[in-house]
Design a protein around this motif. Structure first.
Motif, PDB file in Angstrom:
ATOM      1  N   VAL A 358      28.674  25.201  34.836  1.00 33.73           N
ATOM      2  CA  VAL A 358      29.718  25.646  35.768  1.00 33.73           C
ATOM      3  C   VAL A 358      30.908  24.695  35.719  1.00 33.73           C
ATOM      4  O   VAL A 358      32.070  25.118  35.730  1.00 33.73           O
ATOM      5  N   ILE A 359      30.627  23.407  35.657  1.00 34.32           N
ATOM      6  CA  ILE A 359      31.698  22.410  35.573  1.00 34.32           C
ATOM      7  C   ILE A 359      32.495  22.598  34.284  1.00 34.32           C
ATOM      8  O   ILE A 359      33.729  22.476  34.271  1.00 34.32           O
ATOM      9  N   ASP A 360      31.809  22.914  33.187  1.00 32.40           N
ATOM     10  CA  ASP A 360      32.508  23.188  31.927  1.00 32.40           C
ATOM     11  C   ASP A 360      33.420  24.407  32.060  1.00 32.40           C
ATOM     12  O   ASP A 360      34.527  24.432  31.502  1.00 32.40           O
ATOM     13  N   LEU A 361      32.966  25.418  32.778  1.00 32.83           N
ATOM     14  CA  LEU A 361      33.809  26.590  33.020  1.00 32.83           C
ATOM     15  C   LEU A 361      35.048  26.215  33.805  1.00 32.83           C
ATOM     16  O   LEU A 361      36.153  26.711  33.546  1.00 32.83           O
ATOM     17  N   LEU A 363      36.579  23.495  33.694  1.00 37.96           N
ATOM     18  CA  LEU A 363      37.471  22.759  32.802  1.00 37.96           C
ATOM     19  C   LEU A 363      38.000  23.630  31.665  1.00 37.96           C
ATOM     20  O   LEU A 363      38.753  23.148  30.813  1.00 37.96           O
ATOM     21  N   ALA A 364      37.579  24.904  31.648  1.00 36.43           N
ATOM     22  CA  ALA A 364      37.984  25.840  30.588  1.00 36.43           C
ATOM     23  C   ALA A 364      37.529  25.363  29.222  1.00 36.43           C
ATOM     24  O   ALA A 364      38.180  25.620  28.212  1.00 36.43           O
ATOM     25  N   HIS A 365      36.400  24.665  29.193  1.00 35.54           N
ATOM     26  CA  HIS A 365      35.833  24.256  27.916  1.00 35.54           C
ATOM     27  C   HIS A 365      35.208  25.463  27.231  1.00 35.54           C
ATOM     28  O   HIS A 365      34.603  26.320  27.879  1.00 35.54           O
ATOM     29  N   VAL A 366      35.363  25.517  25.911  1.00 34.89           N
ATOM     30  CA  VAL A 366      34.811  26.622  25.148  1.00 34.89           C
ATOM     31  C   VAL A 366      33.316  26.402  24.960  1.00 34.89           C
ATOM     32  O   VAL A 366      32.906  25.371  24.416  1.00 34.89           O
ATOM     33  N   PRO A 367      32.462  27.332  25.386  1.00 36.23           N
ATOM     34  CA  PRO A 367      31.016  27.166  25.210  1.00 36.23           C
ATOM     35  C   PRO A 367      30.653  27.088  23.735  1.00 36.23           C
ATOM     36  O   PRO A 367      31.246  27.765  22.901  1.00 36.23           O
ATOM     37  N   LYS A 368      29.679  26.231  23.409  1.00 31.55           N
ATOM     38  CA  LYS A 368      29.238  26.122  22.017  1.00 31.55           C
ATOM     39  C   LYS A 368      28.547  27.399  21.567  1.00 31.55           C
ATOM     40  O   LYS A 368      28.592  27.759  20.397  1.00 31.55           O
ATOM     41  N   ASP A 369      27.904  28.068  22.513  1.00 34.72           N
ATOM     42  CA  ASP A 369      27.247  29.337  22.217  1.00 34.72           C
ATOM     43  C   ASP A 369      28.288  30.447  22.228  1.00 34.72           C
ATOM     44  O   ASP A 369      28.890  30.744  23.256  1.00 34.72           O
ATOM     45  N   LYS A 370      28.547  31.071  21.066  1.00 32.49           N
ATOM     46  CA  LYS A 370      29.594  32.086  20.970  1.00 32.49           C
ATOM     47  C   LYS A 370      29.290  33.306  21.835  1.00 32.49           C
ATOM     48  O   LYS A 370      30.191  33.943  22.364  1.00 32.49           O
ATOM     49  N   VAL A 371      28.001  33.637  21.961  1.00 26.82           N
ATOM     50  CA  VAL A 371      27.628  34.775  22.796  1.00 26.82           C
ATOM     51  C   VAL A 371      27.956  34.481  24.251  1.00 26.82           C
ATOM     52  O   VAL A 371      28.520  35.298  24.970  1.00 26.82           O
ATOM     53  N   GLU A 372      27.643  33.262  24.664  1.00 26.82           N
ATOM     54  CA  GLU A 372      27.962  32.865  26.032  1.00 26.82           C
ATOM     55  C   GLU A 372      29.466  32.863  26.255  1.00 26.82           C
ATOM     56  O   GLU A 372      29.966  33.287  27.295  1.00 26.82           O
ATOM     57  N   GLY A 373      30.204  32.401  25.230  1.00 24.24           N
ATOM     58  CA  GLY A 373      31.650  32.378  25.348  1.00 24.24           C
ATOM     59  C   GLY A 373      32.239  33.762  25.504  1.00 24.24           C
ATOM     60  O   GLY A 373      33.271  33.950  26.141  1.00 24.24           O
ATOM     61  N   ALA A 374      31.598  34.761  24.913  1.00 24.97           N
ATOM     62  CA  ALA A 374      32.121  36.123  24.968  1.00 24.97           C
ATOM     63  C   ALA A 374      31.763  36.837  26.260  1.00 24.97           C
ATOM     64  O   ALA A 374      32.534  37.649  26.761  1.00 24.97           O
ATOM     65  N   TYR A 375      30.599  36.531  26.839  1.00 21.72           N
ATOM     66  CA  TYR A 375      30.118  37.313  27.969  1.00 21.72           C
ATOM     67  C   TYR A 375      29.983  36.526  29.280  1.00 21.72           C
ATOM     68  O   TYR A 375      29.636  37.092  30.304  1.00 21.72           O
ATOM     69  N   ASN A 376      30.256  35.221  29.261  1.00 27.51           N
ATOM     70  CA  ASN A 376      30.005  34.420  30.440  1.00 27.51           C
ATOM     71  C   ASN A 376      31.272  33.709  30.917  1.00 27.51           C
ATOM     72  O   ASN A 376      31.224  32.591  31.397  1.00 27.51           O
ATOM     73  N   ARG A 377      32.442  34.363  30.729  1.00 30.59           N
ATOM     74  CA  ARG A 377      33.711  33.693  30.997  1.00 30.59           C
ATOM     75  C   ARG A 377      33.975  33.456  32.477  1.00 30.59           C
ATOM     76  O   ARG A 377      34.485  32.427  32.883  1.00 30.59           O
ATOM     77  N   ALA A 378      33.699  34.418  33.328  1.00 26.92           N
ATOM     78  CA  ALA A 378      34.109  34.339  34.719  1.00 26.92           C
ATOM     79  C   ALA A 378      32.920  34.337  35.679  1.00 26.92           C
ATOM     80  O   ALA A 378      33.056  34.679  36.842  1.00 26.92           O
ATOM     81  N   LEU A 379      31.729  33.964  35.217  1.00 24.37           N
ATOM     82  CA  LEU A 379      30.563  33.928  36.083  1.00 24.37           C
ATOM     83  C   LEU A 379      30.582  32.683  36.969  1.00 24.37           C
ATOM     84  O   LEU A 379      31.386  31.771  36.779  1.00 24.37           O
ATOM     85  N   HIS A 380      29.670  32.656  37.949  1.00 26.64           N
ATOM     86  CA  HIS A 380      29.492  31.501  38.832  1.00 26.64           C
ATOM     87  C   HIS A 380      30.727  31.212  39.676  1.00 26.64           C
ATOM     88  O   HIS A 380      30.981  30.057  40.036  1.00 26.64           O
ATOM     89  N   LEU A 381      31.508  32.227  40.004  1.00 26.24           N
ATOM     90  CA  LEU A 381      32.744  31.988  40.735  1.00 26.24           C
ATOM     91  C   LEU A 381      32.474  31.411  42.117  1.00 26.24           C
ATOM     92  O   LEU A 381      33.212  30.521  42.578  1.00 26.24           O
ATOM     93  N   ASP A 382      31.442  31.882  42.795  1.00 27.34           N
ATOM     94  CA  ASP A 382      31.121  31.345  44.119  1.00 27.34           C
ATOM     95  C   ASP A 382      30.784  29.865  44.042  1.00 27.34           C
ATOM     96  O   ASP A 382      31.233  29.074  44.876  1.00 27.34           O
ATOM     97  N   ARG A 383      29.987  29.501  43.019  1.00 23.77           N
ATOM     98  CA  ARG A 383      29.620  28.090  42.877  1.00 23.77           C
ATOM     99  C   ARG A 383      30.830  27.269  42.469  1.00 23.77           C
ATOM    100  O   ARG A 383      30.977  26.115  42.900  1.00 23.77           O
ATOM    101  N   ARG A 384      31.691  27.833  41.697  1.00 22.08           N
ATOM    102  CA  ARG A 384      32.910  27.106  41.313  1.00 22.08           C
ATOM    103  C   ARG A 384      33.779  26.820  42.533  1.00 22.08           C
ATOM    104  O   ARG A 384      34.393  25.755  42.646  1.00 22.08           O
ATOM    105  N   ARG A 385      33.844  27.779  43.450  1.00 21.94           N
ATOM    106  CA  ARG A 385      34.588  27.549  44.699  1.00 21.94           C
ATOM    107  C   ARG A 385      33.964  26.384  45.479  1.00 21.94           C
ATOM    108  O   ARG A 385      34.680  25.521  46.004  1.00 21.94           O
TER     109      ARG A 385
END
Length: 411
Positions: A358-361, A363-385
């Motif tokens: 979540v912390i990496d998200l 920071l807008a860090h690109v996930p090493k897992d390409k699948v995660e990078g494609a489908y997990n861009r805006a998840l965990h928004l509540d926790r990010r808040r």
């Protein structure tokens, strides 16, 4: 045989005529009075004419030398007319095969896949550091020693990182020339190991929470424009990249909002992602961040830019302004504006280890897992808040309110 006096006295007539010199050489005089040297020869059972040049640009002596050279070419089994054409073609090809010509050709080929700013930086570096030296040199004639000498000049102006980027770009041009059959090697690759060493390490950053709080307090106590101070605070709270923050338009910060959506086109990413709205970066804003933005609105809210340049309101502030503020507070070579990202990451990962993805998200860090990078861009928004608010409470513990920065000492 002809003489210069006879040639000079030759006048135009109703019909063109020839003045023979011997050995197949003659001067053709046109009805307009033009005088052209020609050499008549026979090869393969066919009679041909070779144009040598016009008189007086080509003197009688030079015309005879050209005739003799053509005869030697015939004796070698070659057609002097074809040889002349090949020489012209070789000259044109040589001009087209200079480092600058091929470099610009390579640049135009690569440009569509680059962001506009990067494309500009690439061309400027070539035009400033390479083309003045190698621009007119045939690319196949450039040696590794000459490339290294050029890079040494750049290194000596204390621009080692620039020298490395220039070497990489030169190498790409050489590789392109080899692939297209216009060079045989890449001398820029050979010199890589001979370049001046650089100190390895990341950008300086304070990652201890107490020291980071102290630094922020000292910087905010310095005489400075309130826009710069508020930029520093918002930068610390959001951990956004300094360049992205400095160019923020007010259109991205409507009144009453608490979720900042940074368009993909303003983020650090590949060009083909910049038009993809799904890659917009979402920045949940803490209460303190909203407070700082509203304080800023009282200063620059009437203009298009949240952080306008103090001299030119239609231009964004330089991110260097934040760096200079930190320097004046005593943190030169200790912490840079970009260092707030390291501060946030270090402090939050130490306290909330399970939230690293979540912390990496955040920071807008690109996930090493390409699948995660494609489908997990805006998840965990509540926790990010939640994490954004926890971070704000930590870093601003004991800090003065944002409204006080508006009234603080100015430079």
């Amino acid at each position: 045989m002809l003489t210069d006096i006879a040639i000079k006295k030759a006048k135009a007539a109703d019909k063109p005529y020839k003045m023979t010199d011997g050995g197949g050489l003659h001067l053709f005089v046109s009805t307009a009075g033009g005088k052209l040297w020609r050499f008549r020869y026979e090869i393969g059972g066919k009679e041909k004419l070779l144009s040598i040049g016009s008189y007086p640009d080509v003197s009688l002596w030079n015309a005879r030398a050209a005739r003799d050279e053509a005869k030697a070419t015939i004796r070698a089994g070659k057609d002097p007319g074809i040889t002349k054409k090949l020489r012209k073609l070789s000259h044109v090809t040589s001009t087209a095969n200079t480092f600058e010509a091929i470099g610009r050709e390579w640049y135009e080929l690569q440009k569509p896949q680059w962001a506009e700013r990067h494309a500009h930086d690439v061309l400027v570096s070539l035009e400033r550091d390479v083309f003045p030296t190698f621009g007119n040199v045939p690319i196949k004639d450039i040696t590794a020693q000459e490339v290294l000498a050029l890079l040494r000049i750049i290194e000596k102006r204390d621009a080692k990182e620039t020298a490395r980027r220039v070497r990489q770009r030169m190498s790409a041009i050489f590789v392109y020339a080899v692939a297209s059959g216009r060079s045989e090697n890449d001398p820029a690759a050979i010199v890589k190991g001979a370049m001046a060493p650089m100190k390895k390490g990341k950008q300086p950053a304070i990652i201890d929470l107490d020291k980071a709080r102290e630094m922020l307090a000292k910087a905010e106590a310095e005489p400075a424009h309130p826009v710069t101070k508020l930029a520093l605070r918002i930068l610390a709270l959001t951990a956004i990249r300094p360049g992205t923050l400095a160019t923020t338009p007010w259109a991205e910060w409507p009144a009453g909002f608490d979720l900042w959506q940074v368009p993909a086109e303003r983020m650090k990413m590949r060009l083909h992602h910049k038009d993809d709205e799904a890659r917009d970066h979402l920045v949940p804003l803490s209460k303190q961040a909203v407070e700082a933005i509203e304080a800023l609105r009282t200063i620059s809210g009437r203009g298009p830019l949240a952080f306008p340049n103090t001299r030119h309101a239609h231009k964004p502030m330089s991110e260097n302004a934040i760096g200079y503020l930190l320097n004046r507070a005593g943190y030169h070579h200790k912490h840079v504006p970009h260092g707030w990202r390291a501060t946030f990451s270090s402090v939050m990962n130490e306290r909330f280890r399970v939230d690293k993805p979540v912390i990496d998200l955040m920071l807008a860090h690109v996930p090493k897992d390409k699948v995660e990078g494609a489908y997990n861009r805006a998840l965990h928004l509540d926790r990010r808040r939640e994490l954004a608010q926890l971070w704000a409470d930590l870093i601003l513990d004991g800090a003065q309110p944002a409204s006080a920065l508006v009234m603080g000492p100015r430079r």
